[in-house]
Design a protein around this motif. Structure first.
Motif, PDB file in Angstrom:
ATOM      1  N   ARG A  35       0.832  -1.207   0.000  1.00  0.00           N
ATOM      2  CA  ARG A  35       0.000   0.000   0.000  1.00  0.00           C
ATOM      3  C   ARG A  35       0.869   1.261   0.000  1.00  0.00           C
ATOM      4  NH1 ARG A  35      -5.105  -0.787   4.186  1.00  0.00           N
ATOM      5  NH2 ARG A  35      -6.573  -1.595   2.645  1.00  0.00           N
ATOM      6  N   ARG A  47      -8.595  13.882  -5.136  1.00  0.00           N
ATOM      7  CA  ARG A  47      -8.279  12.710  -4.310  1.00  0.00           C
ATOM      8  C   ARG A  47      -8.812  11.428  -4.921  1.00  0.00           C
ATOM      9  NH1 ARG A  47     -10.240  14.596   1.560  1.00  0.00           N
ATOM     10  NH2 ARG A  47     -12.106  15.102   0.345  1.00  0.00           N
ATOM     11  N   GLU A  48      -9.827  11.598  -5.779  1.00  0.00           N
ATOM     12  CA  GLU A  48     -10.437  10.425  -6.408  1.00  0.00           C
ATOM     13  C   GLU A  48      -9.394   9.585  -7.164  1.00  0.00           C
ATOM     14  OE1 GLU A  48     -11.492  13.529  -6.507  1.00  0.00           O
ATOM     15  OE2 GLU A  48     -13.669  13.636  -6.238  1.00  0.00           O
ATOM     16  N   HIS A  51      -7.121   7.760  -4.727  1.00  0.00           N
ATOM     17  CA  HIS A  51      -7.893   6.649  -4.149  1.00  0.00           C
ATOM     18  C   HIS A  51      -8.058   5.516  -5.154  1.00  0.00           C
ATOM     19  CE1 HIS A  51     -11.644   4.556  -2.928  1.00  0.00           C
ATOM     20  NE2 HIS A  51     -11.219   4.788  -1.703  1.00  0.00           N
ATOM     21  N   LEU A  56      -3.729   5.918  -0.246  1.00  0.00           N
ATOM     22  CA  LEU A  56      -4.429   6.766   0.729  1.00  0.00           C
ATOM     23  C   LEU A  56      -4.011   8.218   0.525  1.00  0.00           C
ATOM     24  CD1 LEU A  56      -6.226   6.919   3.361  1.00  0.00           C
ATOM     25  CD2 LEU A  56      -4.061   6.915   4.622  1.00  0.00           C
ATOM     26  N   SER A 172     -14.264   5.524  -7.218  1.00  0.00           N
ATOM     27  CA  SER A 172     -13.753   6.506  -6.244  1.00  0.00           C
ATOM     28  C   SER A 172     -14.574   7.789  -6.303  1.00  0.00           C
ATOM     29  CB  SER A 172     -12.278   6.812  -6.527  1.00  0.00           C
ATOM     30  OG  SER A 172     -11.512   5.635  -6.432  1.00  0.00           O
ATOM     31  N   TYR A 176     -16.357   9.592  -3.142  1.00  0.00           N
ATOM     32  CA  TYR A 176     -16.104  10.995  -2.756  1.00  0.00           C
ATOM     33  C   TYR A 176     -17.355  11.858  -2.917  1.00  0.00           C
ATOM     34  CZ  TYR A 176     -11.248  10.440  -1.544  1.00  0.00           C
ATOM     35  OH  TYR A 176     -10.100  10.069  -0.886  1.00  0.00           O
ATOM     36  N   PRO A 213      -9.347   6.890   5.645  1.00  0.00           N
ATOM     37  CA  PRO A 213      -9.891   6.518   4.331  1.00  0.00           C
ATOM     38  C   PRO A 213     -11.285   7.116   4.167  1.00  0.00           C
ATOM     39  CG  PRO A 213      -8.977   4.610   5.443  1.00  0.00           C
ATOM     40  CD  PRO A 213      -8.985   5.721   6.445  1.00  0.00           C
ATOM     41  N   VAL A 214     -11.637   7.427   2.950  1.00  0.00           N
ATOM     42  CA  VAL A 214     -12.869   8.191   2.693  1.00  0.00           C
ATOM     43  C   VAL A 214     -14.115   7.476   3.239  1.00  0.00           C
ATOM     44  CG1 VAL A 214     -13.044   7.265   0.319  1.00  0.00           C
ATOM     45  CG2 VAL A 214     -14.173   9.411   0.913  1.00  0.00           C
ATOM     46  N   GLU A 215     -14.143   6.177   3.079  1.00  0.00           N
ATOM     47  CA  GLU A 215     -15.330   5.440   3.535  1.00  0.00           C
ATOM     48  C   GLU A 215     -15.490   5.582   5.046  1.00  0.00           C
ATOM     49  OE1 GLU A 215     -12.664   4.282   1.982  1.00  0.00           O
ATOM     50  OE2 GLU A 215     -13.162   2.899   0.350  1.00  0.00           O
TER      51      GLU A 215
END
Lengths: 391, 428
Positions: A35, A47-48, A51, A56, A172, A176, A213-215
């Protein structure tokens, strides 16, 4: 829905905020071999795409109020703002050693040149100066920007050792979009019920989104809104202000708290524009680069780092925000030596003065310690609005 | 400051007359005027539309050298502009508040156009937004991407060419009423390249020992015509031809660099300087160098309006719009820090300099942010000592003569010590 309390959630966010070793991001990286983490500076990066590369995106907003800058001052003259020196301090003290690459958006000459310092000092890292167009026509700035995004994508593919497909990016974009919707809900909730969502809490919640992380961040906002809505808190007789100018170097958390303690509910701000930069959902089908380009060109927010072609539209974003939030006044809070904010300020002030909207100006650094003058200034401002605002 | 009569060369008189003539043209009321910036200025293109070129940085410099900028800056600060921001901007805004009088004593006309060549400096963008508030005149933006990876990409070049075709040229046609003639542009560009050859010859003449010129304090005079309103003209070609002859004569005679007090008697130190000069105390600042026998053999400031000696750029009439794009992309402050470090280190080696002096300017983050790292990198690459002083462009409050002089004296001592330890050889 979770039964977490506001206190629990805010404590979690505060811990993330105070952790200059970025433990949560390190844990995310360590969880799966291979990662990568990509740091980014304010104001906006897509950021998409990061991601979608399986990486990250990590928001780097300086060292904050409590970090002692020892080495950083040897890198910058006294007349340069604090965020680059504390960011360098983070890097040379090893706090960003796990970060595989850095993105420096085109916000000002200081952040631009910081990209060069990274190139000189951290030669093994991926460095991307992210140049966004100042021409907003599809066939001119749009074509340039699309190619820049493709270059970014290719760079990340090379770094990550795998292709990024359109489906990856669309997925992604979808995540977002969802995140942005919840960010906007939090902002709407704070504006509607500012006593239920103090700005210091909202700030910490948004700062957590720079690391998580976005989620996970989306879930955190959902939990916060549910908890804050359920909690009963006293209504204060505060005035409502929009805070603007703090889009890059961040004010100390104590400054935000001090403003509310002094009688000013912050009902909108520009602290972390990256999470609200795009004003509409980006279509999550079709050509994702094209969709991100169109969103940037035609549906993005206004900051001083962005050229406004039409003099009649200059300041419209701020004026619309004031109107939308029913704000009583504006606090122009700019970091010392911040060219974009300070050069833009007289133009924005002329717009609010023309509409007889009360305002005050203040300067800060991320490590400003003395809050008494801020409290006195903001308190006087709030009193003047409350006592004479309706006259 | 010395009361001695200022010694000037013929080329300096010609240069001064050219700059004065441009102010007379701007203030004549007979021509259309565009304000635009020095770095990446499109003089050849403006000339295609008979539009005169008014450069606010040059106005600020002129006011600073006449000791007028301090009050102008304070005037701007009184009207709400922060102490922290660029003093060129505030000198300009303060000048407007004080009647907008040009150096020739006549009022500047309101510009017909603001040509915002956004090249190598973020402040430019805000500067012209601020001027647009005052003048309410048409404003056209040319966004020049930053050469962040040390090279120009086709995407950057195409973006600029498109902006020229679809934004800048149509606006210039509309303002002037003159249709764009690409052959006229080619002819100006051809003339630019001729003058640029002589400009580079001038820069490289400082490789001689002793150097016949000072390429910082003297350099700002030498670069005047090409970086302002004359690139692309016959008189610019003539000026650089004259300058070349003068310098050649100095080389033939073995003269040291010319100063306001005559030729330097001895060249003790050869320096490369990074950053713009201070303008409010320009003469005093220069004096600190030549009195110590220090000559600047190369400087980044003489590249601020365009870089010609690093990667052999010349305006190319065969590709008129593309060459304008490359010119804008190549200006010094539009290049990334590793490239700037490489340029300075090469200068030190090729010009056999004793070291790098950085004049860090409070107002100018484009130059200043990162200079401390640059200095250390250049030291590593060359083994020559660096030194750092801090002043400002046009704000007299930020020029501390005693501090600057102390630093310079210490630096010269450091060079002497290095020499004694077997470092640099004594110049000339």
């Amino acid at each position: 829905m979770s039964t977490k309390t506001v206190k629990d959630i805010v404590a979690n966010c505060q811990e993330i905020f105070e952790d200059l070793d970025f433990r949560r991001a390190r844990e995310w990286k360590a969880a799966v071999p291979g990662r990568k983490v990509i740091g980014y500076m304010p104001v906006y990066v897509p950021r998409e795409i990061v991601h979608a590369a399986g990486m990250l995106p990590l928001g780097i907003l300086g060292g904050g109020a409590d970090m002692e800058v020892i080495h950083g001052d040897a890198y910058y003259q006294s007349y340069i703002c604090r965020i680059p020196r504390s960011t360098i301090e983070l890097a040379i003290t090893g706090k960003l050693d796990f970060v595989d690459g850095m993105m420096f958006p085109s916000i000002c000459d200081v952040i631009r040149n910081l990209s060069g310092i990274w190139q000189l000092l951290f030669k093994d890292k991926y460095v991307r100066y992210f140049d966004a167009p100042q021409n907003f026509k599809d066939e001119v700035g749009g074509v340039f920007y699309a190619n820049e995004l493709r270059e970014l994508k290719e760079g990340l593919e090379q770094l990550g050792g795998r292709k990024i497909t359109d489906a990856d990016i669309n997925n992604s974009i979808d995540l977002y979009n969802e995140n942005r919707r919840w960010v906007n809900r939090v902002y709407d909730f704070r504006s509607d019920y500012p006593w239920k969502a103090p700005s210091a809490e909202v700030y910490l919640l948004m700062r957590a989104g720079m690391v998580l992380p976005v989620e996970e961040h989306t879930r955190l906002m959902q939990e916060y809104l549910a908890a804050a809505d359920a909690e009963s808190r006293p209504v204060k007789d505060n005035c409502r202000v929009v805070l603007t100018g703090a889009f890059c170097e961040q004010p100390p958390l104590n400054l935000i708290k001090s403003l509310e303690m002094a009688g000013c509910y912050i009902v909108d701000d520009d602290f972390m524009m990256v999470n609200r930069w795009l004003q509409r959902d980006v279509p999550a089908t079709g050509d994702p680069i094209d969709n991100l380009v169109k969103a940037f060109l035609h549906h993005s927010a206004e900051t001083p780092a962005k050229y406004e072609d039409d003099i009649n539209v200059k300041g419209a974003y701020l004026l619309n925000t004031i109107a939308k939030r029913g704000a009583d006044g504006v606090i122009f809070a700019a970091p010392s030596f911040c060219d974009p904010a300070l050069l833009d300020q007289p133009m924005l002030i002329s717009r609010v003065e023309a509409r007889k909207i009360p305002y005050i100006t203040m300067q800060y650094a991320e490590n400003s310690g003395q809050m008494q003058p801020i409290r006195e200034q903001a308190g006087t401002f709030a009193d003047s609005i409350k006592l004479w605002g309706a006259a | 400051m010395s009361d001695q009569k200022i010694v000037k060369s013929n080329s300096q008189d010609v240069q001064k007359e050219m700059i004065t003539r441009n102010y007379d043209k701007i203030t004549s009321g007979k021509v259309k005027v565009s304000s635009t910036f020095v770095p990446g200025n499109l003089n050849e293109l403006l000339m295609c539309f008979d539009i005169a070129n008014n450069l606010p940085e040059i106005n600020a410099i002129q006011n600073a050298m006449r000791k007028k900028s301090g009050e102008m800056i304070m005037e701007a600060e009184r009207s709400g502009h922060s102490e922290d921001v660029c003093t060129y901007v505030k000198a300009d805004i303060g000048m407007m508040a004080k009647g907008n009088i040009a150096p020739n004593g006549k009022p500047f006309p309101d510009p017909d156009l603001l040509l915002l060549s956004y090249t190598g400096c973020f402040t430019f963008l805000k500067w012209f937004e601020l001027l647009r508030e005052q003048y309410k005149c048409p404003t056209v933006m040319l966004h020049v991407p930053y050469a962040a990876d040390g090279h120009v990409t086709q995407n950057m070049r195409d973006y600029i060419v498109k902006q020229l075709k679809e934004e800048v040229i149509p606006t210039l046609e509309k303002i002037s009423g003159i249709k764009f003639d690409i052959d006229r542009l080619r002819e100006y560009l051809r003339k630019s390249a001729i003058a640029e050859d002589d400009l580079v010859w001038m820069l490289e003449s400082a490789k001689h020992k002793p150097s016949p010129i000072d390429c910082y304090f003297g350099g700002v005079y030498y670069m005047g015509p090409i970086f302002t309103a004359f690139r692309g003209t016959d008189e610019c070609i003539e000026y650089y031809k004259l300058l070349r002859e003068e310098i050649q004569e100095r080389i033939d005679k073995g003269l040291c660099a010319q100063t306001p007090e005559g030729d330097m008697a001895e060249e003790k130190y050869r320096l490369v300087v990074e950053g713009p000069p201070n303008w409010t105390s320009f003469r005093d600042f220069w004096q600190m160098f030549y009195e110590a026998g220090a000559v600047v053999v190369a400087s980044s400031y003489t590249k601020v309006g365009g870089v010609y000696d690093y990667d052999s750029f010349r305006h190319d009439p065969a590709n008129p719009l593309e060459t304008l794009a490359d010119y804008c992309l190549g200006v010094y402050t539009n290049r990334n820090l590793p490239t700037r470090v490489d340029m300075l280190a090469r200068n030190i080696i090729e010009y056999e300099a004793d070291g790098l002096l950085i004049n860090s300017i409070k107002s100018c983050n484009s130059f200043s942010a990162g200079q401390l790292v640059m200095m250390r990198e250049v030291e590593k690459l060359t083994g020559k000592p660096g030194a750092f002083i801090e002043t400002d462009l046009v704000d007299p409050r930020y020029f501390s003569a005693a501090n600057v002089k102390n630093r310079l004296e210490s630096y010269f001592q450091m060079i002497d010590q290095k020499r004694r330890a077997g470092g640099s050889a004594i110049a000339a």
